[in-house]
Motif scaffolding. Structure first.
Motif, PDB file in Angstrom:
ATOM      1  N   ARG A 126      -6.478   0.255   0.763  1.00  0.00           N
ATOM      2  CA  ARG A 126      -6.682  -0.452   2.035  1.00  0.00           C
ATOM      3  C   ARG A 126      -7.943  -1.316   1.961  1.00  0.00           C
ATOM      4  N   GLU A 153      -6.912   4.892   0.802  1.00  0.00           N
ATOM      5  CA  GLU A 153      -8.011   4.229   1.506  1.00  0.00           C
ATOM      6  C   GLU A 153      -8.679   3.186   0.617  1.00  0.00           C
ATOM      7  N   LEU A 186       0.850  -1.193   0.000  1.00  0.00           N
ATOM      8  CA  LEU A 186       0.000   0.000   0.000  1.00  0.00           C
ATOM      9  C   LEU A 186       0.887   1.245   0.000  1.00  0.00           C
ATOM     10  N   GLU A 218       2.812  -1.359   4.251  1.00  0.00           N
ATOM     11  CA  GLU A 218       2.588   0.036   3.879  1.00  0.00           C
ATOM     12  C   GLU A 218       3.922   0.765   3.775  1.00  0.00           C
ATOM     13  N   GLN A 248       1.256   4.860   0.747  1.00  0.00           N
ATOM     14  CA  GLN A 248       0.543   5.802   1.616  1.00  0.00           C
ATOM     15  C   GLN A 248       0.411   7.199   1.020  1.00  0.00           C
ATOM     16  N   SER A 253      -7.851  -5.405   2.164  1.00  0.00           N
ATOM     17  CA  SER A 253      -8.623  -6.087   3.204  1.00  0.00           C
ATOM     18  C   SER A 253      -9.587  -7.090   2.592  1.00  0.00           C
TER      19      SER A 253
END
Length: 232
Positions: free
Chosen positions: A192, A189, A179, A204, A181, A196
């Motif tokens: 993320r 997001e 990920l 990250e 950032q 998930s």
């Protein structure tokens, strides 16, 4: 008895080609891996999936499929049903679910800066405006390298952002997700959420959309981690 190392298939995203992995490839080769960087046409998701699937099928043994950005959508489709693919690695990648399109997912979160920098050519292929490329795509890469990436960017057919996969390889294959950032191309997001949803092992990094260029050692280490797990 030493275990056979899997081959690693690297899949580029939109506005790039296989040479964009130039910082990663030597690190993986030095670690003893057989590496293939796919050259996808970026004319449709099914075409890119078919091209990548041929690359996967041509490998001599187990495979780790790595996809950056749109390349994530490609490996999601290309690895479906392949007994060779033992791990999927998404680098700020689109981990589509069946029926998802990139355009649909983008609309679920605040739009990233990249959206305002995309322009079409006369044939409907999409580019990133050169003067905005560094800011919205590669802000943690040197200006000189970003200029080369901007000048050599490979245009993507607009239809690639509207197409979906019928089945998703991550439903049956272990996944890793890097990920980014500080990504200005895919909302972190949203990354993320996708990571998930696919139950990925997440790492990250404080990085732009192209950590495989700006943070190659960390990205290579993640790929090697997935490859090591794939043969345990």
């Amino acid at each position: 008895m030493s275990k056979i190392k899997p081959s690693i298939v690297l899949v580029h995203g939109s506005w790039a080609d296989g040479t964009s992995w130039q910082h990663i490839i030597p690190l993986l080769i030095q670690a003893g891996y057989n590496v293939t960087a796919v050259q996808n046409p970026l004319i449709s998701l099914p075409d890119d999936i078919a091209t990548t699937k041929r690359a996967i099928d041509s490998q001599p043994g187990p495979v780790v499929a790595v996809g950056h950005s749109y390349g994530g959508a490609i490996i999601t489709g290309a690895a479906v049903g392949s007994p060779q693919v033992k791990a999927l690695v998404y680098i700020a990648g689109w981990a589509l679910a069946p029926g998802d399109s990139i355009s649909q997912l983008i609309g679920k979160y605040p739009s990233p800066p990249l959206v305002t920098a995309i322009v079409p050519d006369a044939g409907g292929f999409l580019y990133i405006e050169r003067e905005k490329f560094h800011e919205v795509f590669t802000h943690d890469v040197s200006i000189a390298e970003a200029q080369v990436l901007a000048v050599t960017q490979k245009p993507a057919a607009s239809i690639t952002f509207e197409q979906s996969v019928e089945s998703a390889a991550w439903q049956t294959i272990p996944s890793w997700y890097l990920l980014a950032q500080e990504d200005r191309a895919i909302n972190p997001e949203l990354q993320r959420f996708m990571a998930s949803r696919i139950d990925a092992k997440v790492t990250e990094l404080e990085a732009s959309h192209v950590p495989y260029i700006s943070r190659p050692r960390e990205v290579a280490n993640l790929i090697i981690e997935a490859a090591s797990s794939a043969v345990e």
